[in-house]
Design an enzyme around this catalytic site. Structure first.
Site, PDB file in Angstrom:
ATOM      1  N   LYS A 242       8.116  38.263 -38.035  1.00 28.62           N
ATOM      2  CA  LYS A 242       8.586  37.988 -39.332  1.00 28.62           C
ATOM      3  C   LYS A 242       9.986  38.591 -39.849  1.00 28.62           C
ATOM      4  O   LYS A 242       9.925  39.769 -39.383  1.00 28.62           O
ATOM      5  CB  LYS A 242       7.615  38.384 -40.401  1.00 28.62           C
ATOM      6  CG  LYS A 242       6.315  37.437 -40.479  1.00 28.62           C
ATOM      7  CD  LYS A 242       5.270  37.999 -41.790  1.00 28.62           C
ATOM      8  CE  LYS A 242       4.022  37.462 -41.590  1.00 28.62           C
ATOM      9  NZ  LYS A 242       3.938  36.045 -42.209  1.00 28.62           N
ATOM     10  N   ARG A 316      -6.097  31.783 -39.011  1.00 36.01           N
ATOM     11  CA  ARG A 316      -6.837  30.696 -38.614  1.00 36.01           C
ATOM     12  C   ARG A 316      -7.526  31.167 -37.295  1.00 36.01           C
ATOM     13  O   ARG A 316      -8.759  30.606 -36.928  1.00 36.01           O
ATOM     14  CB  ARG A 316      -6.129  29.345 -38.690  1.00 36.01           C
ATOM     15  CG  ARG A 316      -5.224  29.036 -37.603  1.00 36.01           C
ATOM     16  CD  ARG A 316      -4.414  28.159 -37.794  1.00 36.01           C
ATOM     17  NE  ARG A 316      -3.218  28.623 -38.943  1.00 36.01           N
ATOM     18  CZ  ARG A 316      -2.371  27.684 -39.310  1.00 36.01           C
ATOM     19  NH1 ARG A 316      -2.159  26.577 -38.829  1.00 36.01           N
ATOM     20  NH2 ARG A 316      -1.523  28.194 -40.150  1.00 36.01           N
TER      21      ARG A 316
END
Length: 463
Positions: A242, A316
């Site tokens: 990120k 997820r």
């Protein structure tokens, strides 16, 4: 530090509080002694939302305080404002002149309690000085339990990753379990591979603090409930690193875990008649030689293969193994909560918790409960035509479909693949953060969806 978010004991000397709406303001002032009415008019009191006017009494002590309720539309736009205004009064004990009732009364009283919250682990904070006697007409003890659970969620989210890694999240779960006689079991490190939780291990294996699956169980009711919370204690994005601006808030990436622990505390403190199971995959998504890579393919607990197209779509993955475990012993209701996608924030902003379910009755009960407790949620669709977007061809599933569209929906569809046998399932894609201070919600960690779920569960709307 544990937050003491409680009402004051009854006090015969408490200063009366009068809640007044704009339509009733003139009549309310006319009923006051002439001098007090003139004082209130002089100060422009008109019952507008959160407006406060202390009426002079003897020896400099207010004889009473008027607090504006505003209109219903005002309260809808700025929930908890009246309770926050009460919490902001000068130091004294106050008592409402009339009982509080219904959803509006609960919102006012809970708004007061939540306004007492301070995150003071690293720096002393100025406490609220107003003390409100427990209002008549409401279940004040339940509201205190809800506020205490919300404080737990906020504390966990607000704590930096240095002090809230997977090990500390385990400690928090064990502490909570100890308070209510719940059981906790934990699978850690390479034992995750031995016990067939490969995706949890994969995401967390590069971090200095070992990944783990935390399981808490409580209760013996006939109805069963499983809560699954994403516990990514810090998310660098992995090898798909990120940028700094996106990494700044990643201590909150365990907001799903914090929220389900807060909800679990509500359930256990209330003593709801059900069997509760909480599953938290707790990891850090780090960058190191052992980090998982884009293009890798891994086999999940349920045998499905997953192609990694972005290591920053790790939430997820860890939820997939936990949900696969939940699917092996299906509960009557299974809920997953996660700070999962930026797409959800683009869709509904930071204040609304979107959720997914195929069960229309469950969705209706959730929506009704959310409105009653001022905990906004919004149903988004498990849109079947998008299923193809999570099927890469080279593997059963793609963890990060290309194209950048419907990101929250495709993430929810991905998770649904791991609970095919669960009779009722809902997934919440929450933010768990207030980006700016609002009434009863200082900037920082916040619970979302938990109070709506608790109201639904307590009222039996899910049965």
């Amino acid at each position: 530090m544990p937050q003491d978010l409680r009402f004051a004991a009854p006090d015969a000397d408490a200063i009366p509080l009068h809640l007044i709406d704009p339509d009733g303001a003139e009549a309310a002032l006319a009923a006051l002694p002439a001098a007090q009415a003139a004082w209130a008019r002089h100060h422009g009191f008109a019952g507008t939302l959160a407006q406060v006017c202390a009426l002079p009494g003897d020896a400099g002590r207010p004889a009473a305080v008027l607090v504006g309720r505003g209109t219903a539309a005002d309260r809808l736009r700025k929930r908890f404002a009246v309770g926050a205004a009460i919490a902001g009064l000068p130091e004294a004990t106050y008592a409402l002149a009339a009982p509080l009732q219904g959803p509006e009364g609960e919102e006012i009283a809970l708004g007061y309690l939540l306004s007492l919250y301070r995150f003071d682990r690293y720096r002393a904070q100025t406490p609220a000085k107003a003390r409100l006697v427990a209002p008549e007409g409401l279940d004040a003890a339940r509201l205190e339990r809800i506020a205490a659970a919300e404080a737990l969620t906020r504390d966990l989210v607000n704590t930096p990753a240095e002090d809230m890694g997977p090990d500390a999240l385990e400690t928090a779960a064990r502490t909570l379990a100890g308070q209510f006689g719940a059981a906790v079991s934990v699978i850690t490190g390479d034992d995750l591979l031995a016990r067939n939780f490969p995706l949890i291990h994969t995401v967390g294996r590069a971090a200095a603090r070992a990944p783990r699956l935390i399981e808490l169980t409580w209760g013996s009711g006939a109805k069963t409930l499983t809560l699954v919370g994403k516990g990514v204690c810090f998310d660098t994005g992995g090898l798909n690193l990120k940028p700094g601006s996106s990494m700044a808030l990643m201590k909150k990436d365990m907001g799903g875990a914090a929220t389900v622990l807060g909800l679990a505390q509500m359930i256990m403190a209330e003593g709801l008649d059900l069997s509760l199971r909480v599953l938290i995959p707790a990891v850090e998504n780090a960058v190191a030689g052992g980090a998982f890579r884009p293009g890798d393919i891994y086999t999940a607990r349920n045998g499905k293969t997953v192609e990694i197209n972005n290591t920053d779509a790790e939430g997820r993955l860890v939820l997939a193994d936990a949900l696969a475990l939940a699917n092996e012993t299906p509960a009557d209701l299974t809920i997953s909560m996660a700070t999962l996608t930026g797409a959800a924030r683009v869709a509904v902003g930071p204040d609304i918790a979107p959720f997914y379910t195929d069960d229309a009755a469950l969705a209706g009960a959730l929506a009704a409960a959310a409105q009653e407790v001022a905990d906004p949620v919004w149903r988004l669709p498990f849109h079947a035509p998008y299923e193809a977007m999570i099927e890469p061809g080279i593997a059963d599933l793609d963890n990060a479909p290309s194209g950048g569209m419907a990101g929250s929906i495709t993430a929810a569809l991905f998770l649904r693949r791991f609970v095919p046998d669960v009779p009722r399932y809902a997934h919440f894609d929450i933010y768990a953060w207030s980006p700016a201070a609002a009434p009863a919600r200082p900037k920082g960690g916040v619970g979302q969806g938990a109070r709506a779920l608790f109201r639904m569960l307590a009222d039996g709307g899910w049965a």
